[in-house]
Design an enzyme around this catalytic site. Structure first.
Site, PDB file in Angstrom:
ATOM      1  CB  SER A   3       0.906   6.267 -10.366  1.00  0.00           C
ATOM      2  OG  SER A   3       1.301   5.994 -11.633  1.00  0.00           O
ATOM      3  CE  LYS A   4       0.269   3.898 -15.646  1.00  0.00           C
ATOM      4  NZ  LYS A   4      -0.832   4.769 -16.430  1.00  0.00           N
ATOM      5  CG  ASP A   5       0.297  -0.441  -6.911  1.00  0.00           C
ATOM      6  OD1 ASP A   5       0.667  -0.995  -8.042  1.00  0.00           O
ATOM      7  OD2 ASP A   5       0.975  -0.435  -5.925  1.00  0.00           O
ATOM      8  CB  ALA A  51      -3.940  -2.394 -10.993  1.00  0.00           C
TER       9      ALA A  51
END
Length: 349
Positions: free
Chosen positions: A47-49, A52
């Site tokens: 989910s950090k895409d 970022a």
């Protein structure tokens, strides 16, 4: 995308629009319907895409980031990988301060993406100069033309999920969800998604999953930071020993704490029963749902959406390693039966 050749311009165009998948076998016997928002379908497998790309593009829009600059961040692994991936495409250097609790798999993946990695001791106070928070701040000061993402205190972390994750969940369920469940680390995923969903329907219950050894649940209930709550635990990317500004506690209805051992077994159970090869935090999220279900949180009309944050490949040396599980004492319980099928390996002589 060109009309004659159906290709994406780069990997960043694949971020978001992750699928919702019904959980069938693993929640059998519990009232309600359960669906997973599987974030490992993002190109960086987490989910950090989302944050970022969003935070970097906001910094570009404001003129804060220029080609050749350096991105610096504090990470348990996933945000760092996503930042490194975006940096490759956009032409930035990437330096990461990583917790020693992060798996060897995660650290190796960060290096393979070209990031410079500083591994910092996990079990020190947040204000200790050796902590990954303080190391990242120092690196930012030491590196000119650098930007410190600071996901734990960056409100853009919330905004990214308000703008994208929330609408995805609402549209995928046609607004029929009754509960939204997510682990809380930085708090960006649960807070941003919750804000959007509550605006659509304030009756939707927002449930946060916390770890034993973390301060978040008690802070939510009392608004007091209790350092006596803090002790070492093994789950990565879940819970905190500080209060992140990227967590909107007012948007969360309830927290549930889970243990390292239960979460590890549930992670492995997801692979066996649902074919979902996911990370440790995904197991923690589902373990929290099981506990809540056993206490009557859900009924037959409940439509429960849970975020599964990342992919199992980052935990081969941890929850998917029989040796590691044994070292932690996680096979010394009745839950050992769950893992039997994972150990059916025979060598032919």
């Amino acid at each position: 995308m060109r009309e004659d050749i159906k290709a994406y311009n780069n990997i960043l165009e694949l971020i978001g629009d992750t699928p919702l998948i019904k959980l069938n076998k693993i929640m059998k016997g519990f009232p309600g319907n359960y669906y997973a928002k599987v974030e490992s379908f993002n190109p960086g497998h987490s989910s950090k895409d989302r944050i970022a790309l969003f935070i970097i593009e906001e910094a570009e829009r404001k003129g804060i980031l220029k080609p050749g600059d350096t991105i610096i961040e504090t990470t348990s692994g996933n945000t760092g990988f996503s930042l490194a991936m975006v940096s490759v495409i956009k032409g930035y250097n990437c330096i990461l301060a990583v917790s020693s609790k992060s798996s060897k798999d995660k650290i190796s993946m960060l290096k393979s993406m070209g990031a410079k990695v500083y591994v910092c001791p996990a079990n020190v106070p947040a204000d200790d100069p050796r902590s990954y928070y303080e190391v990242a701040k120092r690196l930012h000061k030491e590196n000119p033309n650098s930007v410190y993402i600071n996901q734990y205190f960056n409100k853009l972390n919330i905004e990214a999920h308000y703008k994208y994750t929330g609408p995805e969940v609402w549209n995928q369920t046609n607004g029929k969800l009754t509960h939204f469940v997510a682990c809380c680390g930085t708090g960006g995923t649960i807070s941003g998604t919750a804000r959007y969903l509550k605006e659509k329907n304030e009756q939707i219950r927002i449930l946060g999953i916390d770890a034993y050894g973390s301060v978040l649940k008690k802070y939510h209930e009392t608004r007091e930071f209790d350092k006596n709550e803090i002790y070492p635990y093994r789950i990565e990317g879940l819970g905190k020993n500080l209060i992140p500004k990227a967590t909107d506690f007012d948007s969360i209805d309830k927290f549930e704490k889970v243990s390292d051992e239960d979460s590890a077994h549930t992670t492995r159970e997801l692979a066996i029963k649902e074919g979902l090869f996911l990370g440790y935090t995904s197991g923690a999220a589902l373990q929290g749902i099981k506990q809540l279900a056993m206490r009557g949180e859900f009924d037959e009309k409940s439509n429960v959406i849970v975020v599964f944050p990342d992919h199992g490949s980052r935990y081969m040396s941890k929850v998917y390693s029989d040796e590691w599980m044994s070292e932690q004492g996680f096979f010394d319980s009745d839950l050992e039966e769950i893992d039997v099928e994972l150990q059916q390996v025979q060598f032919i002589k």
